[in-house]
Write a protein that holds these residues in place. Structure first.
Motif, PDB file in Angstrom:
ATOM      1  N   GLY A  50     -14.366 -12.438  21.045  1.00  0.00           N
ATOM      2  CA  GLY A  50     -15.632 -12.598  21.660  1.00  0.00           C
ATOM      3  C   GLY A  50     -15.287 -13.527  23.312  1.00  0.00           C
ATOM      4  N   LEU A  51     -14.276 -14.717  22.862  1.00  0.00           N
ATOM      5  CA  LEU A  51     -14.576 -15.376  24.498  1.00  0.00           C
ATOM      6  C   LEU A  51     -14.067 -14.673  25.660  1.00  0.00           C
ATOM      7  CD1 LEU A  51     -15.558 -17.934  25.050  1.00  0.00           C
ATOM      8  CD2 LEU A  51     -13.395 -19.141  24.527  1.00  0.00           C
ATOM      9  N   LEU A  52     -13.207 -14.254  25.246  1.00  0.00           N
ATOM     10  CA  LEU A  52     -11.861 -13.857  26.216  1.00  0.00           C
ATOM     11  C   LEU A  52     -13.377 -12.478  26.987  1.00  0.00           C
ATOM     12  CD1 LEU A  52      -9.153 -12.662  27.648  1.00  0.00           C
ATOM     13  CD2 LEU A  52      -8.860 -11.727  25.306  1.00  0.00           C
ATOM     14  N   GLY A  53     -13.533 -11.599  26.111  1.00  0.00           N
ATOM     15  CA  GLY A  53     -14.621 -10.854  26.579  1.00  0.00           C
ATOM     16  C   GLY A  53     -15.935 -11.394  27.491  1.00  0.00           C
ATOM     17  N   THR A  54     -16.288 -12.576  27.229  1.00  0.00           N
ATOM     18  CA  THR A  54     -16.980 -13.055  27.883  1.00  0.00           C
ATOM     19  C   THR A  54     -16.753 -13.105  29.175  1.00  0.00           C
ATOM     20  OG1 THR A  54     -18.258 -13.299  26.136  1.00  0.00           O
ATOM     21  CG2 THR A  54     -18.907 -14.888  27.563  1.00  0.00           C
ATOM     22  N   VAL A  55     -15.731 -14.540  28.781  1.00  0.00           N
ATOM     23  CA  VAL A  55     -15.035 -14.543  29.895  1.00  0.00           C
ATOM     24  C   VAL A  55     -14.742 -13.954  31.513  1.00  0.00           C
ATOM     25  CG1 VAL A  55     -12.431 -15.907  31.716  1.00  0.00           C
ATOM     26  CG2 VAL A  55     -13.843 -16.858  29.279  1.00  0.00           C
ATOM     27  N   VAL A  56     -14.131 -12.195  31.310  1.00  0.00           N
ATOM     28  CA  VAL A  56     -14.046 -11.790  31.343  1.00  0.00           C
ATOM     29  C   VAL A  56     -15.465 -10.458  32.163  1.00  0.00           C
ATOM     30  CG1 VAL A  56     -12.618  -9.262  31.720  1.00  0.00           C
ATOM     31  CG2 VAL A  56     -11.521 -10.781  30.571  1.00  0.00           C
ATOM     32  N   GLY A  57     -15.962 -10.371  31.728  1.00  0.00           N
ATOM     33  CA  GLY A  57     -17.663 -10.446  31.760  1.00  0.00           C
ATOM     34  C   GLY A  57     -18.615 -10.646  32.659  1.00  0.00           C
ATOM     35  N   MET A  58     -17.973 -12.430  32.946  1.00  0.00           N
ATOM     36  CA  MET A  58     -18.013 -13.200  33.662  1.00  0.00           C
ATOM     37  C   MET A  58     -17.615 -13.391  35.166  1.00  0.00           C
ATOM     38  SD  MET A  58     -20.736 -14.721  32.906  1.00  0.00           S
ATOM     39  CE  MET A  58     -21.130 -16.653  32.631  1.00  0.00           C
ATOM     40  N   ILE A  59     -16.589 -13.334  35.182  1.00  0.00           N
ATOM     41  CA  ILE A  59     -15.149 -13.151  36.181  1.00  0.00           C
ATOM     42  C   ILE A  59     -15.905 -11.717  37.180  1.00  0.00           C
ATOM     43  CG2 ILE A  59     -13.204 -12.612  37.263  1.00  0.00           C
ATOM     44  CD1 ILE A  59     -12.299 -14.282  34.569  1.00  0.00           C
ATOM     45  N   GLU A  60     -16.159 -10.338  36.217  1.00  0.00           N
ATOM     46  CA  GLU A  60     -16.820  -9.508  37.110  1.00  0.00           C
ATOM     47  C   GLU A  60     -18.355  -9.479  37.904  1.00  0.00           C
ATOM     48  OE1 GLU A  60     -16.535  -6.255  34.417  1.00  0.00           O
ATOM     49  OE2 GLU A  60     -14.318  -6.179  34.015  1.00  0.00           O
ATOM     50  N   ILE A  61     -18.763 -10.415  37.391  1.00  0.00           N
ATOM     51  CA  ILE A  61     -20.093  -9.740  37.537  1.00  0.00           C
ATOM     52  C   ILE A  61     -20.480 -10.695  38.944  1.00  0.00           C
ATOM     53  CG2 ILE A  61     -22.374 -11.199  37.268  1.00  0.00           C
ATOM     54  CD1 ILE A  61     -22.449 -11.037  33.742  1.00  0.00           C
ATOM     55  N   PHE A  62     -19.471 -12.131  39.042  1.00  0.00           N
ATOM     56  CA  PHE A  62     -19.935 -13.233  39.589  1.00  0.00           C
ATOM     57  C   PHE A  62     -19.201 -12.659  41.278  1.00  0.00           C
ATOM     58  CE2 PHE A  62     -20.327 -16.402  36.856  1.00  0.00           C
ATOM     59  CZ  PHE A  62     -21.949 -16.831  37.383  1.00  0.00           C
ATOM     60  N   GLY A  63     -18.061 -11.667  40.714  1.00  0.00           N
ATOM     61  CA  GLY A  63     -16.914 -10.773  41.651  1.00  0.00           C
ATOM     62  C   GLY A  63     -17.947 -10.418  42.161  1.00  0.00           C
ATOM     63  N   ALA A  64     -18.620  -9.792  41.803  1.00  0.00           N
ATOM     64  CA  ALA A  64     -19.675  -8.368  42.456  1.00  0.00           C
ATOM     65  C   ALA A  64     -21.528  -9.389  43.112  1.00  0.00           C
ATOM     66  CB  ALA A  64     -20.763  -7.514  41.141  1.00  0.00           C
ATOM     67  N   THR A  65     -21.393  -9.930  42.680  1.00  0.00           N
ATOM     68  CA  THR A  65     -22.192 -10.899  42.287  1.00  0.00           C
ATOM     69  C   THR A  65     -22.273 -11.111  44.305  1.00  0.00           C
ATOM     70  OG1 THR A  65     -23.002 -12.935  41.539  1.00  0.00           O
ATOM     71  CG2 THR A  65     -23.651 -10.785  40.849  1.00  0.00           C
ATOM     72  N   GLY A  66     -21.021 -11.893  44.209  1.00  0.00           N
ATOM     73  CA  GLY A  66     -20.499 -12.537  45.730  1.00  0.00           C
ATOM     74  C   GLY A  66     -20.745 -11.543  46.860  1.00  0.00           C
ATOM     75  N   GLY A  67     -20.007 -10.400  46.679  1.00  0.00           N
ATOM     76  CA  GLY A  67     -19.407 -10.332  47.631  1.00  0.00           C
ATOM     77  C   GLY A  67     -19.872 -10.282  48.866  1.00  0.00           C
ATOM     78  N   ALA A  68     -21.522  -9.288  49.087  1.00  0.00           N
ATOM     79  CA  ALA A  68     -22.303  -9.835  49.529  1.00  0.00           C
ATOM     80  C   ALA A  68     -22.705 -11.158  50.230  1.00  0.00           C
ATOM     81  CB  ALA A  68     -23.944  -9.109  49.732  1.00  0.00           C
ATOM     82  N   ASN A  69     -22.327 -11.809  50.832  1.00  0.00           N
ATOM     83  CA  ASN A  69     -22.104 -12.810  51.568  1.00  0.00           C
ATOM     84  C   ASN A  69     -23.213 -14.224  50.245  1.00  0.00           C
ATOM     85  OD1 ASN A  69     -21.235 -12.768  54.212  1.00  0.00           O
ATOM     86  ND2 ASN A  69     -23.153 -11.548  54.258  1.00  0.00           N
ATOM     87  N   GLY A  70     -22.477 -13.937  49.498  1.00  0.00           N
ATOM     88  CA  GLY A  70     -22.978 -15.023  48.121  1.00  0.00           C
ATOM     89  C   GLY A  70     -24.445 -14.179  47.858  1.00  0.00           C
ATOM     90  N   SER A  71     -25.371 -13.938  48.111  1.00  0.00           N
ATOM     91  CA  SER A  71     -26.546 -13.239  48.062  1.00  0.00           C
ATOM     92  C   SER A  71     -26.625 -12.306  47.066  1.00  0.00           C
ATOM     93  CB  SER A  71     -27.526 -12.002  49.275  1.00  0.00           C
ATOM     94  OG  SER A  71     -26.287 -10.971  49.702  1.00  0.00           O
ATOM     95  N   GLY A  72     -27.695 -12.083  45.724  1.00  0.00           N
ATOM     96  CA  GLY A  72     -27.692 -11.851  44.620  1.00  0.00           C
ATOM     97  C   GLY A  72     -28.817 -12.024  44.129  1.00  0.00           C
ATOM     98  N   ASN A  73     -29.390 -10.695  43.544  1.00  0.00           N
ATOM     99  CA  ASN A  73     -30.723 -10.942  42.377  1.00  0.00           C
ATOM    100  C   ASN A  73     -30.487 -11.509  41.140  1.00  0.00           C
ATOM    101  OD1 ASN A  73     -32.805 -10.370  41.142  1.00  0.00           O
ATOM    102  ND2 ASN A  73     -33.175  -8.120  41.873  1.00  0.00           N
ATOM    103  N   PRO A  74     -31.225 -13.172  41.220  1.00  0.00           N
ATOM    104  CA  PRO A  74     -31.004 -13.850  40.278  1.00  0.00           C
ATOM    105  C   PRO A  74     -31.551 -12.785  38.682  1.00  0.00           C
ATOM    106  CG  PRO A  74     -32.211 -14.773  41.734  1.00  0.00           C
ATOM    107  CD  PRO A  74     -32.460 -12.828  42.230  1.00  0.00           C
ATOM    108  N   GLN A  75     -32.131 -12.156  38.926  1.00  0.00           N
ATOM    109  CA  GLN A  75     -32.553 -10.850  37.795  1.00  0.00           C
ATOM    110  C   GLN A  75     -31.215 -10.286  37.032  1.00  0.00           C
ATOM    111  OE1 GLN A  75     -35.939  -8.946  38.574  1.00  0.00           O
ATOM    112  NE2 GLN A  75     -37.163 -10.380  37.847  1.00  0.00           N
ATOM    113  N   GLU A  76     -30.653  -9.714  38.055  1.00  0.00           N
ATOM    114  CA  GLU A  76     -30.139  -9.253  37.482  1.00  0.00           C
ATOM    115  C   GLU A  76     -28.179  -9.423  37.283  1.00  0.00           C
ATOM    116  OE1 GLU A  76     -28.533  -6.735  41.048  1.00  0.00           O
ATOM    117  OE2 GLU A  76     -30.153  -5.721  41.364  1.00  0.00           O
ATOM    118  N   LEU A  77     -28.253 -11.028  38.124  1.00  0.00           N
ATOM    119  CA  LEU A  77     -26.982 -11.433  37.192  1.00  0.00           C
ATOM    120  C   LEU A  77     -27.658 -12.436  35.944  1.00  0.00           C
ATOM    121  CD1 LEU A  77     -24.714 -13.734  38.577  1.00  0.00           C
ATOM    122  CD2 LEU A  77     -26.587 -15.187  38.625  1.00  0.00           C
ATOM    123  N   ALA A  78     -28.484 -12.835  35.806  1.00  0.00           N
ATOM    124  CA  ALA A  78     -29.104 -13.163  34.689  1.00  0.00           C
ATOM    125  C   ALA A  78     -28.907 -12.083  33.322  1.00  0.00           C
ATOM    126  CB  ALA A  78     -30.535 -13.619  33.969  1.00  0.00           C
TER     127      ALA A  78
END
Length: 209
Positions: A124-152
Motif C-alpha cells: 500500500g505504501l509503495l502504491g501511494t509513493v508511486v501515485g505521489m511521484i506521478e502527481i508531482f511529476g504531472a503538476t510540476g510540468g508547467a513551470n510548477g503551476s498546478g491547481n491546488p484542488q487537483e493536487l489535493a
C-alpha cells in the motif's frame, strides 16, 4: 468501490490479489482447525478404554486415523506398539514423528497468511509513493503551476493504496495470530494425549517383565 480501484491505479492490483488469497486462506484454516477435526475432546479416553483388552485391529486403526489429526497420531502409536513389542523408546520415537508431521499439517498456509499481513502495508505504501511521484511529476510540468484542488485530490487518491493495504493487513494479522494460538493449543493437547497413550501401553509391558 470499482471507481476507487480504478482511481488508485495499477499498484492496487497486487493488494486486490492479496485480499483474495488471504480470504481464501482464512476460510480454509477456519474449516481445518476445528476442534472436531483436530482433537475431539473424548477421543483419548475412548482409545484408552478400547485398548484395555488389547491392541485394536487394522480396520479399527484406520478408522481412528480417519477420525481426526489426533486420531492419526494415536493410530501411529498403537501401530508402533504392535510392531515394537513393548519397546518404549521405539514407541515414543514413532509417536513423536507422527506428532511432528501432524503439527506441520496444522501449520499449513499460516506462513503465507503471515506474509500477506506483513507485506500488504508495504504494498500500500509503495502504491501511494508511486501515485505521489506521478502527481508531482504531472503538476510540476508547467513551470510548477498546478491547481491546488487537483493536487489535493490526487494525493487523496494516492492514499487509497495505503488505506487498502491496511484494510487487507489488519484482518490477515488478526487471523494469523488466532490460528497460530489454536495450533499451539492443539499441539499441547496432542502431546498430552500421546503421552497418556504411551504410558497406558508401556505399563502392561512393564508388568509382564
Amino acid at each position: 468501490m470499482l471507481s476507487i480501484l480504478q482511481a488508485a491505479g495499477w499498484p492496487i492490483i497486487p493488494l486486490v490479489l492479496c485480499s483474495i488469497v488471504a480470504l481464501a486462506l482464512i476460510i480454509e484454516r477456519a474449516l481445518t482447525l476445528r476442534q472436531t477435526r483436530v482433537a475431539p475432546p473424548r477421543l483419548v479416553d475412548e482409545v484408552l478404554s478400547v485398548t484395555k483388552a488389547g491392541l485394536p485391529s487394522a480396520d479399527t486403526l484406520q478408522k481412528l486415523a480417519d477420525n481426526s489429526v489426533l486420531g492419526t497420531v494415536l493410530a501411529h502409536g498403537l501401530q508402533a506398539a504392535a510392531e515394537s513389542r513393548g519397546n518404549e523408546e521405539r514407541l515414543r520415537s514413532a509417536v513423536e514423528a507422527a506428532g511432528r508431521q501432524a503439527i506441520h499439517g496444522l501449520e499449513k498456509n499460516l506462513n503465507a497468511l503471515g506474509t500477506i499481513a506483513s507485506a500488504a502495508p508495504m504494498l500500500g505504501l509503495l502504491g501511494t509513493v508511486v501515485g505521489m511521484i506521478e502527481i508531482f511529476g504531472a503538476t510540476g510540468g508547467a513551470n510548477g503551476s498546478g491547481n491546488p484542488q487537483e493536487l489535493a485530490h490526487g494525493i487523496s487518491v494516492a492514499l487509497y493504496n495505503t488505506a487498502f493495504g491496511l484494510i487487507v493487513a489488519i484482518p490477515a494479522l488478526i487471523a494469523f495470530r488466532h490460528f497460530r494460538a489454536r495450533v499451539d493449543a492443539f499441539a499441547l493437547q496432542m502431546e498430552q494425549g500421546a503421552e497418556r497413550l504411551v504410558q497406558h501401553l508401556v505399563r502392561p509391558a512393564a508388568g509382564r517383565r
